[in-house]
Design a protein around this motif. Structure first.
Motif, PDB file in Angstrom:
ATOM      1  N   ILE A 227       0.864  -1.171   0.000  1.00 14.56           N
ATOM      2  CA  ILE A 227       0.000   0.000   0.000  1.00 14.56           C
ATOM      3  C   ILE A 227       0.906   1.227   0.000  1.00 14.56           C
ATOM      4  O   ILE A 227       1.766   1.368   0.872  1.00 14.56           O
ATOM      5  CB  ILE A 227      -0.927   0.035   1.239  1.00 14.56           C
ATOM      6  CG1 ILE A 227      -1.639  -1.304   1.439  1.00 14.56           C
ATOM      7  CG2 ILE A 227      -1.919   1.187   1.129  1.00 14.56           C
ATOM      8  CD1 ILE A 227      -2.512  -1.754   0.315  1.00 14.56           C
ATOM      9  N   PHE A 228       0.696   2.113  -0.952  1.00 11.43           N
ATOM     10  CA  PHE A 228       1.538   3.297  -1.091  1.00 11.43           C
ATOM     11  C   PHE A 228       0.912   4.490  -0.390  1.00 11.43           C
ATOM     12  O   PHE A 228      -0.294   4.551  -0.184  1.00 11.43           O
ATOM     13  CB  PHE A 228       1.748   3.593  -2.584  1.00 11.43           C
ATOM     14  CG  PHE A 228       2.533   2.517  -3.285  1.00 11.43           C
ATOM     15  CD1 PHE A 228       3.904   2.624  -3.428  1.00 11.43           C
ATOM     16  CD2 PHE A 228       1.897   1.385  -3.778  1.00 11.43           C
ATOM     17  CE1 PHE A 228       4.632   1.633  -4.047  1.00 11.43           C
ATOM     18  CE2 PHE A 228       2.620   0.383  -4.409  1.00 11.43           C
ATOM     19  CZ  PHE A 228       3.985   0.504  -4.546  1.00 11.43           C
ATOM     20  N   GLY A 229       1.741   5.441  -0.029  1.00 11.85           N
ATOM     21  CA  GLY A 229       1.264   6.644   0.658  1.00 11.85           C
ATOM     22  C   GLY A 229       1.500   6.560   2.148  1.00 11.85           C
ATOM     23  O   GLY A 229       2.056   5.586   2.661  1.00 11.85           O
ATOM     24  N   PRO A 230       1.053   7.581   2.872  1.00  8.56           N
ATOM     25  CA  PRO A 230       1.286   7.670   4.319  1.00  8.56           C
ATOM     26  C   PRO A 230       0.315   6.807   5.136  1.00  8.56           C
ATOM     27  O   PRO A 230      -0.580   7.304   5.805  1.00  8.56           O
ATOM     28  CB  PRO A 230       1.119   9.159   4.608  1.00  8.56           C
ATOM     29  CG  PRO A 230       0.149   9.628   3.573  1.00  8.56           C
ATOM     30  CD  PRO A 230       0.442   8.805   2.342  1.00  8.56           C
TER      31      PRO A 230
ATOM     32  N   TYR B 156      -7.509   9.150  -2.422  1.00  9.50           N
ATOM     33  CA  TYR B 156      -7.071  10.002  -3.518  1.00  9.50           C
ATOM     34  C   TYR B 156      -6.047  11.038  -3.062  1.00  9.50           C
ATOM     35  O   TYR B 156      -5.154  11.417  -3.834  1.00  9.50           O
ATOM     36  CB  TYR B 156      -8.262  10.673  -4.205  1.00  9.50           C
ATOM     37  CG  TYR B 156      -8.911  11.769  -3.397  1.00  9.50           C
ATOM     38  CD1 TYR B 156      -8.561  13.110  -3.576  1.00  9.50           C
ATOM     39  CD2 TYR B 156      -9.886  11.481  -2.448  1.00  9.50           C
ATOM     40  CE1 TYR B 156      -9.162  14.107  -2.836  1.00  9.50           C
ATOM     41  CE2 TYR B 156     -10.481  12.468  -1.709  1.00  9.50           C
ATOM     42  CZ  TYR B 156     -10.123  13.782  -1.902  1.00  9.50           C
ATOM     43  OH  TYR B 156     -10.708  14.784  -1.159  1.00  9.50           O
ATOM     44  N   LYS B 157      -6.140  11.485  -1.829  1.00 11.88           N
ATOM     45  CA  LYS B 157      -5.172  12.472  -1.323  1.00 11.88           C
ATOM     46  C   LYS B 157      -3.773  11.851  -1.247  1.00 11.88           C
ATOM     47  O   LYS B 157      -2.782  12.505  -1.583  1.00 11.88           O
ATOM     48  CB  LYS B 157      -5.599  12.998   0.042  1.00 11.88           C
ATOM     49  CG  LYS B 157      -6.846  13.850  -0.003  1.00 11.88           C
ATOM     50  CD  LYS B 157      -7.232  14.329   1.383  1.00 11.88           C
ATOM     51  CE  LYS B 157      -8.514  15.128   1.350  1.00 11.88           C
ATOM     52  NZ  LYS B 157      -8.886  15.633   2.685  1.00 11.88           N
ATOM     53  N   CYS B 158      -3.707  10.615  -0.809  1.00 15.88           N
ATOM     54  CA  CYS B 158      -2.413   9.920  -0.768  1.00 15.88           C
ATOM     55  C   CYS B 158      -1.830   9.810  -2.171  1.00 15.88           C
ATOM     56  O   CYS B 158      -0.632  10.041  -2.378  1.00 15.88           O
ATOM     57  CB  CYS B 158      -2.579   8.526  -0.176  1.00 15.88           C
ATOM     58  SG  CYS B 158      -2.984   8.481   1.581  1.00 15.88           S
ATOM     59  N   HIS B 159      -2.677   9.460  -3.134  1.00 17.88           N
ATOM     60  CA  HIS B 159      -2.218   9.343  -4.521  1.00 17.88           C
ATOM     61  C   HIS B 159      -1.723  10.700  -5.021  1.00 17.88           C
ATOM     62  O   HIS B 159      -0.644  10.792  -5.606  1.00 17.88           O
ATOM     63  CB  HIS B 159      -3.342   8.819  -5.414  1.00 17.88           C
ATOM     64  CG  HIS B 159      -2.923   8.595  -6.832  1.00 17.88           C
ATOM     65  ND1 HIS B 159      -2.884   9.616  -7.752  1.00 17.88           N
ATOM     66  CD2 HIS B 159      -2.531   7.470  -7.483  1.00 17.88           C
ATOM     67  CE1 HIS B 159      -2.482   9.131  -8.909  1.00 17.88           C
ATOM     68  NE2 HIS B 159      -2.255   7.834  -8.779  1.00 17.88           N
ATOM     69  N   GLU B 160      -2.498  11.744  -4.793  1.00 21.67           N
ATOM     70  CA  GLU B 160      -2.108  13.081  -5.261  1.00 21.67           C
ATOM     71  C   GLU B 160      -0.774  13.520  -4.674  1.00 21.67           C
ATOM     72  O   GLU B 160       0.032  14.157  -5.350  1.00 21.67           O
ATOM     73  CB  GLU B 160      -3.185  14.103  -4.906  1.00 21.67           C
ATOM     74  CG  GLU B 160      -4.429  13.983  -5.754  1.00 21.67           C
ATOM     75  CD  GLU B 160      -5.522  14.960  -5.333  1.00 21.67           C
ATOM     76  OE1 GLU B 160      -5.454  15.526  -4.210  1.00 21.67           O
ATOM     77  OE2 GLU B 160      -6.468  15.135  -6.125  1.00 21.67           O
ATOM     78  N   GLU B 161      -0.522  13.187  -3.423  1.00 27.71           N
ATOM     79  CA  GLU B 161       0.701  13.613  -2.742  1.00 27.71           C
ATOM     80  C   GLU B 161       1.925  12.779  -3.107  1.00 27.71           C
ATOM     81  O   GLU B 161       3.049  13.265  -3.002  1.00 27.71           O
ATOM     82  CB  GLU B 161       0.491  13.563  -1.225  1.00 27.71           C
ATOM     83  CG  GLU B 161      -0.493  14.584  -0.720  1.00 27.71           C
ATOM     84  CD  GLU B 161      -0.841  14.418   0.741  1.00 27.71           C
ATOM     85  OE1 GLU B 161      -0.293  13.506   1.415  1.00 27.71           O
ATOM     86  OE2 GLU B 161      -1.696  15.189   1.232  1.00 27.71           O
ATOM     87  N   HIS B 162       1.724  11.522  -3.538  1.00 25.94           N
ATOM     88  CA  HIS B 162       2.864  10.629  -3.716  1.00 25.94           C
ATOM     89  C   HIS B 162       3.089  10.124  -5.134  1.00 25.94           C
ATOM     90  O   HIS B 162       4.206   9.730  -5.463  1.00 25.94           O
ATOM     91  CB  HIS B 162       2.757   9.449  -2.740  1.00 25.94           C
ATOM     92  CG  HIS B 162       2.882   9.894  -1.324  1.00 25.94           C
ATOM     93  ND1 HIS B 162       4.092  10.058  -0.698  1.00 25.94           N
ATOM     94  CD2 HIS B 162       1.940  10.276  -0.423  1.00 25.94           C
ATOM     95  CE1 HIS B 162       3.889  10.506   0.527  1.00 25.94           C
ATOM     96  NE2 HIS B 162       2.597  10.637   0.722  1.00 25.94           N
ATOM     97  N   ALA B 163       2.072  10.123  -5.964  1.00 25.39           N
ATOM     98  CA  ALA B 163       2.245   9.685  -7.354  1.00 25.39           C
ATOM     99  C   ALA B 163       2.687  10.884  -8.188  1.00 25.39           C
ATOM    100  O   ALA B 163       2.366  12.025  -7.873  1.00 25.39           O
ATOM    101  CB  ALA B 163       0.939   9.111  -7.886  1.00 25.39           C
TER     102      ALA B 163
END
Length: 103
Positions: free
Chosen positions: A3-6, A38-45
């Motif tokens: 799982i990616f992101g924080p 979606y916030k995790c994706h926006e911040e890390h992708a």
């Protein structure tokens, strides 16, 4: 399953959404990586979000953070809990469907 992101725990909760029922991760159509939101994706992708097309709703793209069962998008959208372990999902996630899925 990575799982990616924080992510803040082993049930896929993240720094943005971390209630008892925030236990799903979504595989994004653009990168085929699981993120909690979606916030995790926006911040890390390093790319914009690509939504899943309705013709792809049979794809297993939702991960239950409690038991790690993968659901199809269609099954997830029709459920209030995991069909495998019965852990409850956050009903308010439906407000974000247009971000993830072509409606």
């Amino acid at each position: 399953m990575e799982i990616f992101g924080p992510v803040i725990d082993d049930e896929t909760r993240c720094i943005h959404y971390h209630t008892e029922k925030d236990i799903i991760a979504i595989k994004f159509a653009c990168c085929e990586r699981y993120y909690p939101c979606y916030k995790c994706h926006e911040e890390h992708a390093q790319h914009p979000i690509k939504r899943w097309h309705q013709s792809q709703f049979h794809t297993r793209a939702i991960l239950c953070g409690h038991c790690k069962h993968e659901l199809t998008i269609h099954d997830y959208m029709q459920s209030s809990c995991c069909p495998q372990c019965k852990a409850a999902f956050n009903a308010r996630c439906a407000n974000h469907y247009p971000i993830y899925f072509e409606m």
